[in-house]
Design an enzyme around this catalytic site. Structure first.
Site, PDB file in Angstrom:
ATOM      1  CE  LYS A 129      -2.956 -13.695  -2.231  1.00  0.00           C
ATOM      2  NZ  LYS A 129      -4.430 -14.479  -2.570  1.00  0.00           N
ATOM      3  CD  GLU A 139     -12.171  -3.773 -15.002  1.00  0.00           C
ATOM      4  OE1 GLU A 139     -11.121  -4.161 -13.904  1.00  0.00           O
ATOM      5  OE2 GLU A 139     -11.374  -4.952 -16.251  1.00  0.00           O
TER       6      GLU A 139
HETATM    7  P1  ADP Z   1      -9.747  -8.520  -7.949  1.00  0.00           P
HETATM    8  O1  ADP Z   1     -10.831  -7.887  -7.895  1.00  0.00           O
HETATM    9  O2  ADP Z   1      -9.719 -10.032  -8.989  1.00  0.00           O
HETATM   10  O3  ADP Z   1      -9.824  -9.768  -6.941  1.00  0.00           O
HETATM   11  P2  ADP Z   1      -7.569  -7.927  -6.267  1.00  0.00           P
HETATM   12  O4  ADP Z   1      -6.446  -6.672  -6.816  1.00  0.00           O
HETATM   13  O5  ADP Z   1      -8.236  -7.489  -5.278  1.00  0.00           O
HETATM   14  O6  ADP Z   1      -8.986  -8.111  -7.861  1.00  0.00           O
HETATM   15  O7  ADP Z   1      -7.042  -9.448  -6.064  1.00  0.00           O
HETATM   16  C1  ADP Z   1      -5.888 -10.057  -7.056  1.00  0.00           C
HETATM   17  C2  ADP Z   1      -5.401 -10.496  -6.060  1.00  0.00           C
HETATM   18  O8  ADP Z   1      -4.357  -9.545  -5.797  1.00  0.00           O
HETATM   19  C3  ADP Z   1      -5.648 -11.791  -5.358  1.00  0.00           C
HETATM   20  O9  ADP Z   1      -4.400 -12.586  -5.199  1.00  0.00           O
HETATM   21  C4  ADP Z   1      -5.940 -10.734  -3.996  1.00  0.00           C
HETATM   22  O10 ADP Z   1      -5.478 -12.151  -3.074  1.00  0.00           O
HETATM   23  C5  ADP Z   1      -4.599  -9.940  -3.901  1.00  0.00           C
HETATM   24  N1  ADP Z   1      -4.220  -8.758  -3.148  1.00  0.00           N
HETATM   25  C6  ADP Z   1      -5.096  -7.949  -3.015  1.00  0.00           C
HETATM   26  N2  ADP Z   1      -4.929  -7.793  -1.975  1.00  0.00           N
HETATM   27  C7  ADP Z   1      -3.330  -7.540  -1.491  1.00  0.00           C
HETATM   28  C8  ADP Z   1      -2.552  -7.076  -1.074  1.00  0.00           C
HETATM   29  N3  ADP Z   1      -2.974  -5.944   0.021  1.00  0.00           N
HETATM   30  N4  ADP Z   1      -1.191  -7.663  -0.954  1.00  0.00           N
HETATM   31  C9  ADP Z   1      -0.699  -8.378  -2.178  1.00  0.00           C
HETATM   32  N5  ADP Z   1      -1.986  -8.995  -2.424  1.00  0.00           N
HETATM   33  C10 ADP Z   1      -2.776  -8.509  -2.302  1.00  0.00           C
END
Ligand code: ADP
Length: 482
Positions: free
Chosen positions: A173, A383
């Protein structure tokens, strides 16, 4: 007409009832395409396909896996300009950076093509007479991959290539903001000869698709790159699920670049400029804390500011652009909020930090340099993930090292010095996974381990031959031969 991009499950293109528009951050009038927003049903189908494909793929001839990865590498290399343009259009890093990243994806695929043939084990004498011991590595099963937006093709490549090389099957994903690059990579790998179901792409929201991957009992392991908050939630889900999942997390950084009085000023300024602001500062290895000793402080700040003033901030795809836009309005708000927080905390906004207007509407931000920072300020501890860096003045090397290590993160760390003694001491005593001497904290090779300590990383390293630690599991077999 807007182009539609579907998920790829069990060797088929699978359309979704909902889609998300992918918008170019350099020009918000430019809609790149409508990308499928997947559901739990899509994840279930993808995991079932990956599970069904696993027995044959995990026992396949390494030559076959080699050939697929090599063929994919060749196609990525042949199309690197096109892939780089796709990447820069959706993410906003400059075209040169986009092409560089696409090239790196091709190099990673070629490296792991070779690794398929190098996977070896050990034969060990038992303490029991007549018993032989064989230690081998096996594929894990179905790997769930959740990737961020800042390296849209390199991060999927450095997770996919070892996973596939060692015989795992995958559901990936990509981040919602940058699905096009991952879509292209998955298409190239599948056309290079992967059997149906080995590699599945489900695009969509983290809270829906990411969560469904995490919740699925047939997913054996999760490889994640993203924020610390999401990483923590993912790790917790992996250890509380039944069966438990193996997990690998790459998260943030608050990377120090130490500049000592004896540094070559040009080298130090180059390192700071590149490390702090290139790729719009949107790198987990960005140098966001510039820790500078008293004797060179004023010269360093003046020289860095002069270079910043000459930086061309513009459309990522325009020739001559050095800094592209911020990735989206959400990240732009984060950057601007931190600039306000820094000022409120008493740091001096020495230069930059203004919103910029360009020919097309986009999320343009002038790189910002704070001075008079302390290491306790939020801008020194949290960060930001944008083109914002702060200078912390210190008395000497000892204080510089202490400040550099006083952080919840530990990904990359740099020092600029002409002293062998200090360089050697820093290499040994920096509490980071990667240490750079007279080099920017960002910018790493693809064939050696990547990862950090403390809040930056969790689990085995990524990249290079070390990637096998995560993407294989060890079996110790005892045989009594009589
Ligand atoms: P960034 O700030 O780099 O977007 P995130 O941690 O929000 O960091 O996102 C990194 C990845 O994790 C993305 O692919 C996002 O869709 C996914 N993601 C965000 N929330 C969840 C969750 N609750 N469970 C699984 N994947 C998630």
């Amino acid at each position: 007409m807007t182009v539609q991009f579907s998920n790829f499950i069990a060797g088929e293109s699978v359309s979704a009832s909902q889609a998300t528009a992918n918008i170019n951050p350099s020009n918000t009038h430019d809609v790149i395409g409508e990308f499928a927003s997947g559901t739990k049903t899509d994840v279930d189908a993808a995991v079932a396909a990956a599970k069904a494909a696993f027995p044959a793929w995990s026992r396949s001839n390494p030559q076959m896996r080699h050939d697929v990865l090599k063929k994919a590498s060749d196609e990525v290399m042949a199309r690197k300009e096109e892939l780089g343009r796709i990447l820069s259009r959706e993410e906003g890093k400059t075209l040169a950076e986009g092409i560089g990243e696409a090239t790196r994806a091709g190099q990673i695929l070629a490296f792991f093509a070779g690794e398929t043939l190098r996977l070896n084990g050990e034969v060990v004498n038992s303490i029991r007479p007549g018993v032989g011991i064989e230690v081998t590595r096996e594929a894990l099963g179905v790997i769930g991959m959740i990737t961020p937006w800042n390296f849209p093709i390199a991060i999927p490549a450095w997770k996919l290539a070892p996973a596939l090389a060692y015989g795992n099957t995958v559901v990936i994903k990509p981040a919602e903001l940058v699905p096009h690059s991952a879509f292209m990579l998955v298409d190239i790998l599948n056309r290079a000869g992967l059997p149906k179901g080995v590699l599945n792409l489900v695009m969509g929201k983290g809270s829906v698709v990411g969560q469904a991957i995490l919740d699925h009992k047939d997913v054996t392991a999760i490889s994640f790159t993203g924020s610390v908050g999401t990483g923590r939630r993912i790790a917790a889900a992996c250890v509380t699920s039944s069966p438990m999942k193996k997990v690998q997390l790459e998260m943030g950084g608050k990377n120090p670049l130490v500049v000592l009085d004896d540094a070559d000023l040009d080298v130090a300024v180059d390192c700071a400029l590149n490390g702090a602001f290139f790729s719009t500062g949107q790198r987990c290895t960005a140098s966001s804390r510039l820790i500078v000793t008293e004797g060179i402080h004023d010269k360093f700040v003046a020289a860095l500011t002069a270079r910043m003033q000459g930086l061309v901030v513009d459309d990522a795809l325009k020739s001559g652009t050095q800094i592209g836009p911020v990735v989206d309005p959400g990240q732009l708000k984060v950057d601007e909020d931190y600039i306000a927080i820094g000022r409120a905390e008493g740091a001096k906004l020495h230069w930059g930090g203004e919103r910029l207007n360009r020919e097309n509407p986009g999320y343009y931000l002038q790189p910002a340099l704070f001075t008079e920072c302390t290491n306790q300020m939020r801008i020194s501890r949290e960060e930001i993930f944008g083109p914002v860096a702060g200078v912390i003045r210190v008395k000497n090397y000892d204080e510089a090292l202490a400040v550099a290590n006083d952080t919840d993160f530990g990904l990359s760390s740099g020092i600029c010095t002409t002293s062998l003694k200090h360089a050697t001491h820093y290499r040994r005593n920096s509490e980071a996974g990667m240490v750079m001497v007279n080099l920017p904290t960002a910018g790493v090779d693809y064939h050696v381990p990547f990862g950090g300590r403390k809040g930056s990383s969790y689990g085995p390293r990524e990249q290079g031959a070390y990637a096998r630690e995560f993407f294989t599991t060890v079996k110790t077999a005892y045989t009594f031969a009589g």
